[in-house]
Design a protein around this motif. Structure first.
Motif, PDB file in Angstrom:
ATOM      1  N   GLU A  50       0.866  -1.161   0.157  1.00  0.00           N
ATOM      2  CA  GLU A  50      -0.048   0.003  -0.210  1.00  0.00           C
ATOM      3  C   GLU A  50       0.731   1.193  -0.080  1.00  0.00           C
ATOM      4  O   GLU A  50       0.529   2.348  -0.697  1.00  0.00           O
ATOM      5  CB  GLU A  50      -1.089   0.110   1.201  1.00  0.00           C
ATOM      6  CG  GLU A  50      -2.246  -1.013   1.096  1.00  0.00           C
ATOM      7  CD  GLU A  50      -2.857  -1.323   2.372  1.00  0.00           C
ATOM      8  OE1 GLU A  50      -3.990  -1.887   2.216  1.00  0.00           O
ATOM      9  OE2 GLU A  50      -2.367  -1.035   3.431  1.00  0.00           O
ATOM     10  N   ALA A  51       1.970   1.277   0.613  1.00  0.00           N
ATOM     11  CA  ALA A  51       2.829   2.411   1.018  1.00  0.00           C
ATOM     12  C   ALA A  51       3.589   2.590  -0.480  1.00  0.00           C
ATOM     13  O   ALA A  51       3.500   3.835  -1.093  1.00  0.00           O
ATOM     14  CB  ALA A  51       3.904   2.164   1.873  1.00  0.00           C
ATOM     15  N   ASN A  52       3.868   1.479  -1.022  1.00  0.00           N
ATOM     16  CA  ASN A  52       4.709   1.528  -2.509  1.00  0.00           C
ATOM     17  C   ASN A  52       3.553   2.164  -3.482  1.00  0.00           C
ATOM     18  O   ASN A  52       3.891   2.948  -4.357  1.00  0.00           O
ATOM     19  CB  ASN A  52       4.960   0.190  -2.909  1.00  0.00           C
ATOM     20  CG  ASN A  52       6.200  -0.271  -2.123  1.00  0.00           C
ATOM     21  OD1 ASN A  52       6.824   0.519  -1.405  1.00  0.00           O
ATOM     22  ND2 ASN A  52       6.768  -1.645  -2.092  1.00  0.00           N
ATOM     23  N   ASP A  54       1.099   4.287  -3.082  1.00  0.00           N
ATOM     24  CA  ASP A  54       1.121   5.434  -2.853  1.00  0.00           C
ATOM     25  C   ASP A  54       2.202   6.163  -3.238  1.00  0.00           C
ATOM     26  O   ASP A  54       2.143   7.421  -3.747  1.00  0.00           O
ATOM     27  CB  ASP A  54       0.850   5.868  -1.001  1.00  0.00           C
ATOM     28  CG  ASP A  54      -0.442   5.798  -0.802  1.00  0.00           C
ATOM     29  OD1 ASP A  54      -1.557   5.727  -1.476  1.00  0.00           O
ATOM     30  OD2 ASP A  54      -0.787   5.937   0.628  1.00  0.00           O
ATOM     31  N   THR A  55       3.409   5.688  -2.987  1.00  0.00           N
ATOM     32  CA  THR A  55       4.650   6.393  -3.522  1.00  0.00           C
ATOM     33  C   THR A  55       4.458   6.527  -5.027  1.00  0.00           C
ATOM     34  O   THR A  55       4.804   7.438  -5.836  1.00  0.00           O
ATOM     35  CB  THR A  55       5.946   5.638  -3.251  1.00  0.00           C
ATOM     36  OG1 THR A  55       5.846   5.547  -1.867  1.00  0.00           O
ATOM     37  CG2 THR A  55       6.958   6.274  -3.915  1.00  0.00           C
ATOM     38  N   ALA A  58       2.150   9.139  -5.997  1.00  0.00           N
ATOM     39  CA  ALA A  58       2.301  10.628  -5.830  1.00  0.00           C
ATOM     40  C   ALA A  58       3.606  11.015  -6.740  1.00  0.00           C
ATOM     41  O   ALA A  58       3.652  12.054  -7.188  1.00  0.00           O
ATOM     42  CB  ALA A  58       3.023  10.697  -4.588  1.00  0.00           C
ATOM     43  N   GLU A  59       4.756   9.995  -6.858  1.00  0.00           N
ATOM     44  CA  GLU A  59       5.965  10.431  -7.665  1.00  0.00           C
ATOM     45  C   GLU A  59       5.584  10.242  -9.256  1.00  0.00           C
ATOM     46  O   GLU A  59       6.117  11.132  -9.864  1.00  0.00           O
ATOM     47  CB  GLU A  59       6.961   9.603  -7.094  1.00  0.00           C
ATOM     48  CG  GLU A  59       7.214   9.955  -5.727  1.00  0.00           C
ATOM     49  CD  GLU A  59       8.698   9.370  -5.140  1.00  0.00           C
ATOM     50  OE1 GLU A  59       9.376   8.593  -5.961  1.00  0.00           O
ATOM     51  OE2 GLU A  59       8.829   9.019  -3.900  1.00  0.00           O
ATOM     52  N   ARG A  86      -0.844  13.405 -10.450  1.00  0.00           N
ATOM     53  CA  ARG A  86      -0.081  12.906  -9.238  1.00  0.00           C
ATOM     54  C   ARG A  86      -0.955  13.030  -8.002  1.00  0.00           C
ATOM     55  O   ARG A  86      -1.747  14.249  -7.618  1.00  0.00           O
ATOM     56  CB  ARG A  86       1.470  13.612  -9.109  1.00  0.00           C
ATOM     57  CG  ARG A  86       2.257  13.081 -10.152  1.00  0.00           C
ATOM     58  CD  ARG A  86       3.656  13.956 -10.059  1.00  0.00           C
ATOM     59  NE  ARG A  86       4.577  13.419 -10.990  1.00  0.00           N
ATOM     60  CZ  ARG A  86       4.541  13.855 -12.254  1.00  0.00           C
ATOM     61  NH1 ARG A  86       3.814  14.968 -12.682  1.00  0.00           N
ATOM     62  NH2 ARG A  86       5.291  13.185 -13.165  1.00  0.00           N
ATOM     63  N   ARG A  89      -0.039  11.357  -1.184  1.00  0.00           N
ATOM     64  CA  ARG A  89      -0.497  10.157  -0.456  1.00  0.00           C
ATOM     65  C   ARG A  89      -1.670   9.873   0.290  1.00  0.00           C
ATOM     66  O   ARG A  89      -2.274  10.803   0.975  1.00  0.00           O
ATOM     67  CB  ARG A  89       0.784   9.865   0.634  1.00  0.00           C
ATOM     68  CG  ARG A  89       2.224   9.952  -0.146  1.00  0.00           C
ATOM     69  CD  ARG A  89       3.253   9.548   1.055  1.00  0.00           C
ATOM     70  NE  ARG A  89       3.076   7.990   1.234  1.00  0.00           N
ATOM     71  CZ  ARG A  89       3.925   7.051   0.334  1.00  0.00           C
ATOM     72  NH1 ARG A  89       4.551   7.608  -0.491  1.00  0.00           N
ATOM     73  NH2 ARG A  89       3.918   6.097   0.845  1.00  0.00           N
ATOM     74  N   GLY A  90      -2.277   8.967  -0.016  1.00  0.00           N
ATOM     75  CA  GLY A  90      -3.655   8.365   0.543  1.00  0.00           C
ATOM     76  C   GLY A  90      -4.726   8.946  -0.094  1.00  0.00           C
ATOM     77  O   GLY A  90      -5.908   8.691   0.410  1.00  0.00           O
TER      78      GLY A  90
END
Lengths: 512, 512
Positions: A50-52, A54-55, A58-59, A86, A89-90
């Motif tokens: 999930e964090a990846n 979001d990255t 975002a990026e 873009r 996050r979240g």
């Protein structure tokens, strides 16, 4: 309610015969899983994915090739540069979780065939999108509207198909720009199970909505989804205007949209499972967030179609272990997000319904069910990487779907299930064939396949040494012979026909 | 250690070629599962089954048709009346848990092929016990010692078979009372993987032990199990003297014994899953307790072979959902007991390697792996309810076993697996075929099947429209062509031959 009841009320000789033939099986409008899903990633692993995602959102962000989507996301606070969006996050997750239903009912023309999409429900629908069809008699050939209607009739008649599906095959003998009328009509007339709409252009989606309104009523549809439609991302990381336009059309009408990144890992995503999962999550989040911004609360389904490729030839491959791992992980991520999930099916690369087809299909369908997939497109008929819809394959796969219906009920731990009385009184050496407990449970004891041949070798020889496809060939022909169309109100039927005639006359035939 | 290394050290052109062909696959001497098993019963449900099995053992008990077993159990405190043994609640469990190893190593002639039995290991062995063999060329016929040797050679050569198995087919052309010499010799000479011994009579078990001592050394075998043998209960609730005598012979020699209730539910047990599970647990507990009383600490494996029957014809059926549920529950009970577990395989009722065979085999093999079965007999070759060993089926099944080897590794969450660098730099729309990450993972990215045809329809047509068995036919022939016998010390080889010649001369041929 049992399928038997459903069939009886919906009438029809074929339906009644099918009901009798399958009275033993626990047939239901959809499966309700009593078993906890199989997990392949830990909580920590899922949180990392999930964090990846979001990255990545975002990026790199996603391309939205659609002005309405770009304006919508800009207004919602995303960073929009050209066609690139873009997301802080979240952001996508918050949008989806704020309004997307955790589960919903897709309403069918026969209310006893309404299906639950989400939660502990699993719904099986036929394969989707093949230009070719195949049967034992005629081999492989382009699909026609007659084939399309046949598969709608088979899915209607089969007790283990819960849904009429969508493009059950391409009716290649009809003009591209008008075949959606005939396809949607077939689902509405020849079946009373829930169905899928056209997504090839926004105006065709609108035709689908308008035709459904004739049958279901515009007022009813305002708060009852009757159409579920499939919008695919152009992976990697692109949503195009045709798909987004169709999704918008359905969402505005409060109809359900399935947003599916279609990924052959190694080509449209990195070769590793964790990266494929990350990318799928990012793409699906973007699509679902858009639908929720168009109409908060409109039903969406998180879709994932992921398979692998041959690293030698680049050909798509199916039923291999890596896509099964991806499927399990995606299902867990959808549960964490709190939306219904679509994936899997009876996928295979084989051209014919042979052992390759069956192994590969089983290697997809079992993870599909054990992962807890809610909506299973391609549950029956798929051959040749989706290029071909097989008549015999449909029957063979649907039998496996029936077995899944028994499996998901788990082990009956009731007093009758534990059967201690018979265990304590039967005694050593004595068989159980004639015990009171066996006789009492005779009808429902075991799933009965209509296709498996369990006779002796000699009997099988005497009966012509048929293989499984040869037996399936007899079954689909018998089902079509005995098919009886479900009743439709005469006024509705005429209005539907009138709509199609009128709309078809409004513009010339075209093959684009 | 990788299979490639194993092959290289063990030598042989065929082995090296096989290693090259499978260099891409992560081949290993046995699978090490990284995924938690799938569960179908709650803790409460499992405890209820255990309590029911205790009730069955206490109130009905088991028949032991063997004087040594009756005396042994009487001495241990059981209630013995005639041939009936009733056990105080918990007695069998306590005996087993007091001394049976949780896991053990079965030693192979090639130490790099030693297999772990128990824990998180899964070991695949060929099918066992069929009187018939089948191949595409000759159809179905009685098995011969030549067929037996062929299957030993195929299991030796195949990177996804971990074990040489036992009665890979019945060598029907040899006298019943002497064929065990040739069978055990074949495993010892034509393979260097671990194997199974004769169980048809205690003296044949002793011959197996004596032959193994020639090859492994009597001293080595005293504390290294090199034989694993299959002793079946006569369900319901009976253990006979032939099986118990064989089990005793092996246990006294500290060799491993697999104690398996063989149950077709509805015939040898009640029709319900919970009752089948209860009876299997009770029978296996009794058998394992006996072995532990014969020699505390001798390796035992908890076995379960459970399938269903057709309630119409009484014919055994395979690959149905009920036996899968039984398998999952049995595996959980074996874990709670703390002993290695054997079940499953690639079971089917089909006479030929068609779609029925493949669906049914997959519906057995996938639960086998997801349940965490430790020793998988019948992993390859099984046809027709075990009456036939199929050459093509062997190759097709073994390919599926290979896929399981990839699946059980789960999702790689390493930095390379997450692949964030490539996800963040590749960008939308660009395919991944040529990225550095794809190229770096090219060799190991996806499981590669040697059998699946993923080519285009046109190419498949050009190549003869072969189905999966036709492709498998080419593969087994090539493997036998390229087979090279693993080396054996000349003195050992002569001593083994001398033993067999001498023993065969000691009594006349007989077919009982």
């Amino acid at each position: 309610m049992t399928e038997e009841t459903t069939h009886r009320r919906s009438g029809g000789r074929a339906a009644r015969q099918a009901a009798r033939a399958h009275a033993h099986a626990q047939t239901v409008p959809f499966l309700t899983r009593k078993l906890a899903p199989f997990e392949v990633l830990s909580e920590e692993g899922l949180a990392t994915i999930e964090a990846n995602a979001d990255t990545l959102l975002a990026e790199v962000g996603l391309e939205f090739l659609d002005d309405h989507a770009l304006a919508t996301f800009r207004e919602a606070g995303a960073d929009v540069t050209g066609t690139r969006v873009r997301f802080p996050r979240g952001m996508c997750r918050q949008i989806v979780q704020a309004s997307a239903p955790r589960q919903f009912t897709q309403y069918a023309r026969n209310p006893e065939r309404n299906v639950q999409i989400g939660g502990d429900a699993t719904v099986f629908a036929p394969a989707y999108g093949s230009p070719f069809v195949r049967d034992l008699d005629g081999g492989r050939r382009y699909g026609t509207i007659e084939d399309f209607r046949n598969f709608v009739k088979l899915a209607y008649s089969h007790p283990h198909m819960h849904h009429s599906g969508g493009t059950v095959c391409e009716p290649v003998n009809l003009p591209v720009n008008k075949r959606h009328f005939d396809m949607v009509e077939a689902h509405l007339r020849y079946s009373d199970k829930a169905f899928m709409g056209s997504v090839t252009r926004p105006d065709r989606a609108q035709d689908t909505v308008d035709m459904a309104r004739i049958v279901f009523g515009a007022g009813f549809m305002e708060d009852h989804p009757v159409i579920l439609s499939l919008c695919n991302a152009n992976s990697p990381l692109v949503w195009d205007s045709l798909m987004l336009g169709a999704a918008r059309t359905y969402a505005e009408a409060n109809q359900a949209v399935l947003l599916t990144p279609f990924i052959l890992a190694g080509a449209m995503a990195p070769v590793t499972a964790a990266a494929t999962v990350t990318q799928t999550l990012a793409e699906a989040l973007g699509g679902m967030a858009y639908v929720q911004l168009v109409r908060p609360g409109a039903p969406v389904v998180f879709g994932s179609f992921a398979s692998s490729i041959s690293m030698q030839s680049g050909a798509p491959t199916f039923g291999t272990p890596e896509p099964a791992l991806v499927l399990y992980a995606m299902a867990a991520l959808a549960r964490r997000l709190g939306v219904p999930f679509r994936s899997g099916g009876s996928l295979c690369g084989s051209k014919i319904p042979d052992a390759q087809a069956a192994y590969e299909s089983a290697a997809t369908l079992q993870p599909t069910v054990l992962a807890g997939v809610n909506f299973v497109l391609h549950a029956a008929g798929w051959l040749e990487g989706g290029l071909t819809m097989g008549y015999e394959k449909f029957i063979l796969d649907a039998d496996q779907c029936g077995m899944m219906g028994t499996f998901v009920n788990g082990i009956d731990m009731s007093e009758n299930g534990q059967a201690m009385d018979t265990l304590l009184t039967n005694g050593p050496s004595n068989h159980y064939l004639g015990t009171a407990h066996t006789l009492a449970n005779f009808e429902t004891a075991f799933y009965r396949s209509d296709i498996a041949d369990n006779n002796s070798f000699e009997q099988w020889l005497d009966e012509g040494s048929l293989d499984a496809p040869a037996r399936a060939n007899r079954i689909w022909k018998k089902m079509l012979d005995e098919y009886q169309q479900p009743a439709m109100d005469e006024g509705t039927s005429e209005a539907l026909a009138e709509y199609i005639t009128r709309r078809k006359a409004e513009f010339p035939d075209s093959d684009t």
